[in-house]
Scaffold this active site. Structure first.
Site, short mmCIF file in Angstrom:
data_model
loop_
_atom_site.label_atom_id
_atom_site.label_comp_id
_atom_site.label_asym_id
_atom_site.label_seq_id
_atom_site.Cartn_x
_atom_site.Cartn_y
_atom_site.Cartn_z
CB CYS A 256 -0.97 -0.02 1.17
SG CYS A 256 -0.23 -0.57 2.73
CE1 TYR A 257 0.40 5.17 2.95
CE2 TYR A 257 0.16 3.17 4.26
CZ TYR A 257 -0.28 4.44 3.91
OH TYR A 257 -1.38 4.97 4.52
#
Lengths: 128, 491
Positions: free
Chosen positions: B129-130
């Site tokens: 996600c990051y």
């Protein structure tokens, strides 16, 4: 009048202060002295009316003379008047005024720099 | 006569509230008495402006593209704590720069409040996600989503004053302390300080609206180390609304970075008791002068003292007059009281009732430690010699026993020390004679019950590698060396 005397490797060995007193009759008060093997610095205080004469003699004897009209300098943009310096000053030149602002009495300052080293906001500096 | 906060706020809205500073209130109560003063006065403003290390700010930087879950983050090379959500961080004022000397979190906060940009740098491990692993950019207060000053411990009600019995200059969080009781420093603004004007914490509590560095802020609870009458407050405020003139980044030489925080708190005069509380005088506010010459948690109390004596600029210690430095700015505290008075008078600032009270009783406990290691547990037997020992004999003893230090003892008392270096110097200069002629007479020593960290700091400060251990009569009990200590402390 306060004078900052700078001695080089030659003059630092000579009894310049005593000679100056003998020649001018001026009473010389030594406020601060830092004298090494090759150079030295002495801060003296003399009567204003003898200042010119003393300066002439000292310069003739090879000493570099600086008149100190100003005290340690305070930047009021930086000073928050906390007074950390007040109890550090050996001559009580730094005090609070009626408004509780920190003020410097120029005539009492001996340029030792003790206050400069303790100021948490770096508001103080020596003019030389 | 009893007033409510709502009634006072009504007067503030109508422009009819009578607002005075804490300094003015003392005179009013003295003249009118508490009952009448409570009728006359609606609000008393208090102020303080001191160096408060327990301060800092939360930031939300917004998301980069591609996004990053910050694992470590720096603002102008000062590290902030980001063990929270992806782009949130807390910057403490006492955190130091990794590249610039005498610069810390307080300086970063000051630069931001002055409208300047700072460099934001972050690293991460990367997730689905990051994905991003690092970022370097510039930010200002306008660029971030939130910038909230949140100070775990501010507005100390009173604080121990400091002095120094030792024979060397100490650089501390209480400023520079001159040797041999050369000066005294203290913090706090005494009778105008907020909590001293509400000592039962009736009106200052959770939710109280305050003046924080020029912005409106709030008390969010008692501060850490809250221990009445040494009460403290935890406060927050919007950094984006703060004014640089009501804060100042500072660096205490030899200690570290900190922030002067300007706080003003309005106290509603609900009844005669509140008028009486706000009439408190410096002569009634007591604290202790403690000796920083002893580097222990429980530093000895030199004497009790009132804020009146401290503020006078001179106190007596052991029959001598000692000069005093405040570390809080009375000039700034006064300015804050007047500014808050003006704001309330103009109807710009209204009062709040506390949502909850803060504790009026609380003790401040020491740290639970596994053990405190003391010198006794590491010292070894010392070979001592009399001052009349010939230098050659001392040299022989050192070689035979494998020693580098020999304490010199006369009539059972420590009078000097010689080291293998002293002997080498004597040989190099072809100097013969007694140990007395080459020994160091001003010996730095330790005691059996001194913690090893204190002994280690003595060696480091004096650039020496061993300390004789002595009792109260200066009789030698043993010796500790830096090798023994470093092994123990590193473990």
């Amino acid at each position: 009048m306060r004078l900052l005397l700078r001695f080089d490797s030659k003059t630092v060995r000579e009894p310049v202060i005593s000679r100056t007193t003998l020649e001018t009759g001026a009473l010389i008060n030594i406020l601060r002295a830092s004298v090494g093997a090759r150079r030295g610095e002495i801060l003296i205080e003399i009567e204003d009316k003898k200042a010119k004469e003393v300066e002439e003699v000292l310069e003739r004897l090879g000493v570099d003379v600086v008149e100190l009209a100003e005290a340690v300098q305070k930047d009021d943009e930086l000073c928050v008047h906390c007074g950390a310096c007040v109890s550090i000053c050996p001559t009580e030149a730094i005090t609070f005024n009626g408004e509780r602002r920190v003020v410097i009495t120029a005539e009492k300052c001996v340029h030792c720099g003790a206050c400069v080293k303790v100021c948490p906001t770096k508001a103080l500096s020596l003019p030389l | 006569m009893v007033k409510t906060i709502e009634e006072i706020n009504q007067k503030i809205r109508e422009g009819n509230a009578v607002v005075v500073t804490a300094a003015e209130m003392k005179e009013i109560v003295e003249e009118l008495g508490a009952e009448k003063a409570a009728k006359e006065v609606d609000v008393v403003t208090t102020g303080t402006f001191g160096a408060m290390c327990s301060s800092g700010a939360f930031f939300n930087f917004g998301h980069s593209d591609p996004p990053i879950k910050m694992q470590r983050v720096w603002m102008n090379d000062v590290e902030a704590y980001t063990g929270i959500a992806a782009v949130d961080a807390y910057l403490g004022v006492a955190q130091l720069s990794e590249t610039v000397e005498e610069y810390g979190g307080s300086h970063v906060i000051e630069e931001l409040v002055k409208g300047r940009e700072v460099e934001l740098k972050a690293t991460a491990y990367g997730t689905d996600c990051y994905p991003r692993k690092e970022i370097v950019t510039e930010i200002s207060l306008e660029d971030v989503n939130q910038a909230v000053m949140l100070n775990p411990r501010n507005a100390y009600q009173r604080y121990n004053a400091a002095t120094n019995s030792s024979n060397r200059i100490l650089r501390t969080y209480m400023g520079t302390l001159l040797p041999n009781f050369g000066n005294v420093t203290f913090a706090g603004t005494g009778e105008i300080s907020p909590l001293n004007n509400d000592p039962e914490y009736r009106t200052i509590g959770v939710g109280t609206r305050i003046f924080l560095c020029g912005a409106k802020g709030y008390v969010i609870g008692e501060g850490t180390q809250h221990a009445p009458p040494y009460g403290t407050l935890m406060v927050k405020g919007n950094l984006k609304e703060m004014k640089p003139e009501y804060m100042k980044a500072a660096y205490f030489p030899g200690y570290g970075a900190t922030l002067f925080v300007g706080i003003g708190i309005p106290i509603p005069i609900l009844d005669a008791d509140m008028a009486r509380f706000t009439a408190v005088r410096n002569s009634e506010i007591e604290t202790k002068i403690i000796d920083f010459g002893v580097a222990r948690r429980d530093r000895p109390v030199v004497r009790k003292v009132t804020y009146e004596e401290l503020i006078s600029g001179k106190v007596e210690i052991n029959g001598e007059e000692v000069r005093v430095s405040p570390l809080s700015s009375f000039y700034m505290a006064e300015k804050i009281m007047k500014e808050l008075k003006r704001e309330i008078g103009m109807g710009e600032f209204s009062l709040t009732a506390p949502v909850d009270r803060i504790p009026t009783k609380r003790v401040f406990k020491p740290m639970r430690q596994r053990e405190i290691k003391v010198v006794k547990s590491v010292m070894v037997k010392a070979y001592t010699i009399p001052p009349e020992t010939p230098i050659e004999e001392a040299a022989r003893l050192m070689i035979d026993k494998g020693l580098n230090h020999l304490p010199v003892v006369e009539n059972d008392v420590l009078v000097g020390i010689i080291t293998s270096w002293d002997i080498a110097k004597a040989v190099a200069r072809n100097k013969k004679g007694m140990v007395r002629e080459i020994m160091t007479k001003n010996v730095i020593y330790t005691y059996p019950d001194e913690p090893v960290e204190v002994a280690a700091r003595k060696m480091e400060k004096n650039d020496i590698s061993a300390l004789p251990v002595v009792d109260s009569k200066k009789r030698v009990l043993g010796i500790v060396t830096s090798e023994d200590l470093s092994r123990l402390i590193a473990r």
